[in-house]
Design an enzyme around this catalytic site. Structure first.
Site, short mmCIF file in Angstrom:
data_model
loop_
_atom_site.label_atom_id
_atom_site.label_comp_id
_atom_site.label_asym_id
_atom_site.label_seq_id
_atom_site.Cartn_x
_atom_site.Cartn_y
_atom_site.Cartn_z
N GLU A 146 -12.80 5.55 1.01
CA GLU A 146 -11.81 6.39 1.69
C GLU A 146 -12.44 7.27 2.76
O GLU A 146 -11.72 7.84 3.59
CB GLU A 146 -11.08 7.25 0.66
CG GLU A 146 -10.28 6.43 -0.32
CD GLU A 146 -9.79 7.21 -1.52
OE1 GLU A 146 -9.18 6.59 -2.39
OE2 GLU A 146 -10.01 8.43 -1.60
N ILE A 182 -6.19 11.26 1.71
CA ILE A 182 -5.94 9.99 1.03
C ILE A 182 -6.24 10.12 -0.47
O ILE A 182 -7.10 10.91 -0.87
CB ILE A 182 -6.77 8.85 1.67
CG1 ILE A 182 -6.48 7.49 1.03
CG2 ILE A 182 -8.25 9.18 1.71
CD1 ILE A 182 -7.08 6.30 1.75
N CYS A 183 -5.53 9.34 -1.26
CA CYS A 183 -5.73 9.19 -2.71
C CYS A 183 -5.39 10.50 -3.44
O CYS A 183 -4.25 10.93 -3.42
CB CYS A 183 -7.15 8.71 -2.99
SG CYS A 183 -7.39 8.05 -4.65
N ALA A 184 -6.36 11.15 -4.06
CA ALA A 184 -6.11 12.41 -4.76
C ALA A 184 -6.09 13.60 -3.81
O ALA A 184 -5.55 14.65 -4.13
CB ALA A 184 -7.16 12.62 -5.84
N SER A 223 -2.15 9.11 2.36
CA SER A 223 -2.25 7.72 1.92
C SER A 223 -2.55 7.71 0.42
O SER A 223 -2.99 8.70 -0.13
CB SER A 223 -3.33 7.01 2.73
OG SER A 223 -3.31 5.62 2.50
#
Length: 182
Positions: free
Chosen positions: A16, A102-104, A149
């Site tokens: 990421e 993004i992600c967490a 994201s």
């Protein structure tokens, strides 16, 4: 030349961070890794050590066009706990400059109150961390100057969205064709 800064701390999700850095540089953006943990060598969530381009400097970072937060745990939590980064993110939000996670990592934006009434996405099961947001399940979600994201699997789509935001649709399409991404 536009500048994008990607913030690294111990435990960040490698793909990421690396995918946006690589793709942004291909598009001609001055993309840099910025360490917020006091050393240039930063270890990702899977034990890979990366060399940041610079240490965190709020005054230097304030000149950038885009701030990017990779996810991963405990990386996202470390980003959330970094007070000076939080102050910088709030200033970018106030100025309408690009903030991306993004992600967490979108949880950092929720924690700071940046997502109020904004559509955003996050790693599945963490939607409660999008405080004030309208959660979506989109792989990439752009609401004004905020781009979020979902996960490592959406890193390519995320990176292309960052290029589109900074350099336009044609630049993103060129990179997409160059990497043969359908």
């Amino acid at each position: 030349m536009k500048q994008a800064l990607i913030f690294l701390t111990e435990g960040f999700e490698e793909v990421e961070a690396v995918t946006p850095l690589d793709f942004l540089r291909r598009a001609g953006v001055d993309a840099k890794f910025v360490s917020v943990c006091g050393t240039l060598a930063v270890t990702g969530a899977h034990g890979v050590v990366y060399q940041a381009d610079m240490l965190f400097d709020q005054h230097v970072a304030a000149q950038a066009d885009m701030l990017i937060l990779p996810g991963g745990m405990p990386g996202a939590q470390h980003l959330q706990d970094h007070a000076a980064l939080g102050k910088l993110l709030k200033a970018f939000h106030q100025d309408g400059k690009f903030i991306c996670a993004i992600c967490a990592a979108p949880m950092v934006l929720g924690h700071l109150g940046i997502l109020q009434s904004k559509q955003a996405t996050i790693y599945p099961g963490m939607e409660d961390r999008l405080i004030g947001a309208v959660p979506t399940a989109l792989p990439v979600c752009r609401d004004g100057h905020i781009i979020t994201s979902r996960a490592p699997g959406t890193a390519t789509q995320f990176a292309l969205a960052l290029i589109e935001a900074l350099e336009g649709t044609e630049a993103a399409a060129k990179i997409k064709a160059d990497i043969v991404f359908d």
